[in-house]
Write a protein that holds these residues in place. Sequence first.
Motif, PDB file in Angstrom:
ATOM      1  N   VAL A   1      15.044 -30.045 -11.559  1.00  0.00           N
ATOM      2  CA  VAL A   1      13.903 -30.950 -11.427  1.00  0.00           C
ATOM      3  C   VAL A   1      13.391 -31.346 -12.817  1.00  0.00           C
ATOM      4  N   LYS A   2      13.316 -30.376 -13.704  1.00  0.00           N
ATOM      5  CA  LYS A   2      12.847 -30.652 -15.076  1.00  0.00           C
ATOM      6  C   LYS A   2      13.764 -31.661 -15.768  1.00  0.00           C
ATOM      7  N   LYS A   3      15.082 -31.519 -15.586  1.00  0.00           N
ATOM      8  CA  LYS A   3      16.025 -32.473 -16.180  1.00  0.00           C
ATOM      9  C   LYS A   3      15.841 -33.866 -15.594  1.00  0.00           C
ATOM     10  N   GLU A   4      15.578 -33.923 -14.293  1.00  0.00           N
ATOM     11  CA  GLU A   4      15.337 -35.220 -13.659  1.00  0.00           C
ATOM     12  C   GLU A   4      14.066 -35.866 -14.224  1.00  0.00           C
ATOM     13  N   PHE A   5      13.053 -35.073 -14.469  1.00  0.00           N
ATOM     14  CA  PHE A   5      11.811 -35.599 -15.054  1.00  0.00           C
ATOM     15  C   PHE A   5      12.071 -36.179 -16.439  1.00  0.00           C
ATOM     16  N   GLU A   6      12.972 -35.546 -17.191  1.00  0.00           N
ATOM     17  CA  GLU A   6      13.283 -36.026 -18.534  1.00  0.00           C
ATOM     18  C   GLU A   6      13.979 -37.384 -18.486  1.00  0.00           C
ATOM     19  N   LYS A   7      14.660 -37.692 -17.388  1.00  0.00           N
ATOM     20  CA  LYS A   7      15.363 -38.964 -17.237  1.00  0.00           C
ATOM     21  C   LYS A   7      14.423 -40.102 -16.835  1.00  0.00           C
ATOM     22  N   LEU A   8      13.221 -39.768 -16.387  1.00  0.00           N
ATOM     23  CA  LEU A   8      12.289 -40.795 -15.918  1.00  0.00           C
ATOM     24  C   LEU A   8      11.897 -41.744 -17.047  1.00  0.00           C
ATOM     25  N   LYS A   9      11.770 -43.003 -16.681  1.00  0.00           N
ATOM     26  CA  LYS A   9      11.307 -44.005 -17.634  1.00  0.00           C
ATOM     27  C   LYS A   9       9.799 -44.138 -17.490  1.00  0.00           C
ATOM     28  N   GLU A  10       9.187 -44.684 -18.511  1.00  0.00           N
ATOM     29  CA  GLU A  10       7.733 -44.886 -18.502  1.00  0.00           C
ATOM     30  C   GLU A  10       7.318 -45.722 -17.292  1.00  0.00           C
ATOM     31  N   GLY A  11       6.315 -45.234 -16.594  1.00  0.00           N
ATOM     32  CA  GLY A  11       5.769 -45.981 -15.474  1.00  0.00           C
ATOM     33  C   GLY A  11       6.414 -45.683 -14.128  1.00  0.00           C
ATOM     34  N   GLU A  12       7.501 -44.920 -14.108  1.00  0.00           N
ATOM     35  CA  GLU A  12       8.110 -44.576 -12.830  1.00  0.00           C
ATOM     36  C   GLU A  12       7.205 -43.595 -12.077  1.00  0.00           C
ATOM     37  N   VAL A  13       7.283 -43.674 -10.778  1.00  0.00           N
ATOM     38  CA  VAL A  13       6.365 -42.922  -9.932  1.00  0.00           C
ATOM     39  C   VAL A  13       7.041 -41.664  -9.391  1.00  0.00           C
ATOM     40  N   ILE A  14       6.256 -40.594  -9.349  1.00  0.00           N
ATOM     41  CA  ILE A  14       6.717 -39.332  -8.762  1.00  0.00           C
ATOM     42  C   ILE A  14       5.896 -39.098  -7.502  1.00  0.00           C
ATOM     43  N   TYR A  15       6.584 -38.678  -6.456  1.00  0.00           N
ATOM     44  CA  TYR A  15       5.895 -38.366  -5.210  1.00  0.00           C
ATOM     45  C   TYR A  15       6.087 -36.886  -4.904  1.00  0.00           C
ATOM     46  N   LYS A  16       5.043 -36.319  -4.362  1.00  0.00           N
ATOM     47  CA  LYS A  16       5.064 -34.921  -3.965  1.00  0.00           C
ATOM     48  C   LYS A  16       4.932 -34.853  -2.452  1.00  0.00           C
ATOM     49  N   MET A  17       5.786 -34.053  -1.819  1.00  0.00           N
ATOM     50  CA  MET A  17       5.714 -33.924  -0.374  1.00  0.00           C
ATOM     51  C   MET A  17       4.685 -32.852  -0.011  1.00  0.00           C
ATOM     52  N   VAL A  18       3.701 -33.248   0.752  1.00  0.00           N
ATOM     53  CA  VAL A  18       2.684 -32.327   1.250  1.00  0.00           C
ATOM     54  C   VAL A  18       2.728 -32.433   2.764  1.00  0.00           C
ATOM     55  N   GLY A  19       3.343 -31.428   3.370  1.00  0.00           N
ATOM     56  CA  GLY A  19       3.562 -31.507   4.815  1.00  0.00           C
ATOM     57  C   GLY A  19       4.502 -32.663   5.104  1.00  0.00           C
ATOM     58  N   PRO A  20       4.158 -33.526   6.043  1.00  0.00           N
ATOM     59  CA  PRO A  20       5.028 -34.653   6.370  1.00  0.00           C
ATOM     60  C   PRO A  20       4.717 -35.915   5.538  1.00  0.00           C
ATOM     61  N   VAL A  21       3.828 -35.798   4.553  1.00  0.00           N
ATOM     62  CA  VAL A  21       3.355 -36.960   3.807  1.00  0.00           C
ATOM     63  C   VAL A  21       3.800 -36.896   2.351  1.00  0.00           C
ATOM     64  N   LEU A  22       4.185 -38.060   1.799  1.00  0.00           N
ATOM     65  CA  LEU A  22       4.482 -38.158   0.374  1.00  0.00           C
ATOM     66  C   LEU A  22       3.243 -38.681  -0.340  1.00  0.00           C
ATOM     67  N   LEU A  23       2.778 -37.923  -1.341  1.00  0.00           N
ATOM     68  CA  LEU A  23       1.610 -38.327  -2.117  1.00  0.00           C
ATOM     69  C   LEU A  23       2.040 -38.633  -3.545  1.00  0.00           C
ATOM     70  N   LYS A  24       1.462 -39.672  -4.115  1.00  0.00           N
ATOM     71  CA  LYS A  24       1.752 -40.032  -5.489  1.00  0.00           C
ATOM     72  C   LYS A  24       1.181 -38.945  -6.402  1.00  0.00           C
ATOM     73  N   GLN A  25       1.957 -38.592  -7.427  1.00  0.00           N
ATOM     74  CA  GLN A  25       1.520 -37.553  -8.352  1.00  0.00           C
ATOM     75  C   GLN A  25       1.731 -38.032  -9.778  1.00  0.00           C
ATOM     76  N   GLU A  26       0.813 -37.667 -10.645  1.00  0.00           N
ATOM     77  CA  GLU A  26       0.931 -38.030 -12.058  1.00  0.00           C
ATOM     78  C   GLU A  26       2.116 -37.288 -12.676  1.00  0.00           C
ATOM     79  N   THR A  27       2.818 -37.966 -13.575  1.00  0.00           N
ATOM     80  CA  THR A  27       4.004 -37.389 -14.208  1.00  0.00           C
ATOM     81  C   THR A  27       3.668 -36.121 -14.967  1.00  0.00           C
ATOM     82  N   PHE A  28       2.606 -36.141 -15.756  1.00  0.00           N
ATOM     83  CA  PHE A  28       2.253 -34.963 -16.548  1.00  0.00           C
ATOM     84  C   PHE A  28       1.891 -33.780 -15.647  1.00  0.00           C
TER      85      PHE A  28
END
Length: 120
Positions: A44-71
């Motif tokens: 996961v950490k390696k995938e984060f390093e590949k992210l470009k500026e402004g790309e969105v990360i989502y976190k799964m909370v139960g059955p819902v995907l929530l937007k999460q800040e990269t940092f």
Amino acid sequence: MADAQAQEKMRSLSEEYTKLQQEQQTLIGNQQRLNAQKTENEGVKKEFEKLKEGEVIYKMVGPVLLKQETFEADSTVKGRLDFIEKEMTRLEDEIQESNGKMDKIKDQIMAMQAPPQAAA
């Protein structure tokens, strides 16, 4: 009478040795589980390093995907890796301690068995 005491001592040592073996198997299983979690989080950490500026990360909370800040996501993964490293170190120490105890018991058992074997 001394023979009965020796047999009881031998039985007690054998039971303790078996108990330590079972505990050690549990520790090794936990260590393997942590290794798998470490590998997953490193990926996961390696995938984060590949992210470009402004790309969105989502976190799964139960059955819902929530937007999460990269940092925040990166910080969470780094925290998990730190925790896993500490747990792995702790488990390695426990396994080494268990090995030491098992060696002492094995030596005691062998010492108790040595005199009868020498007499035979």
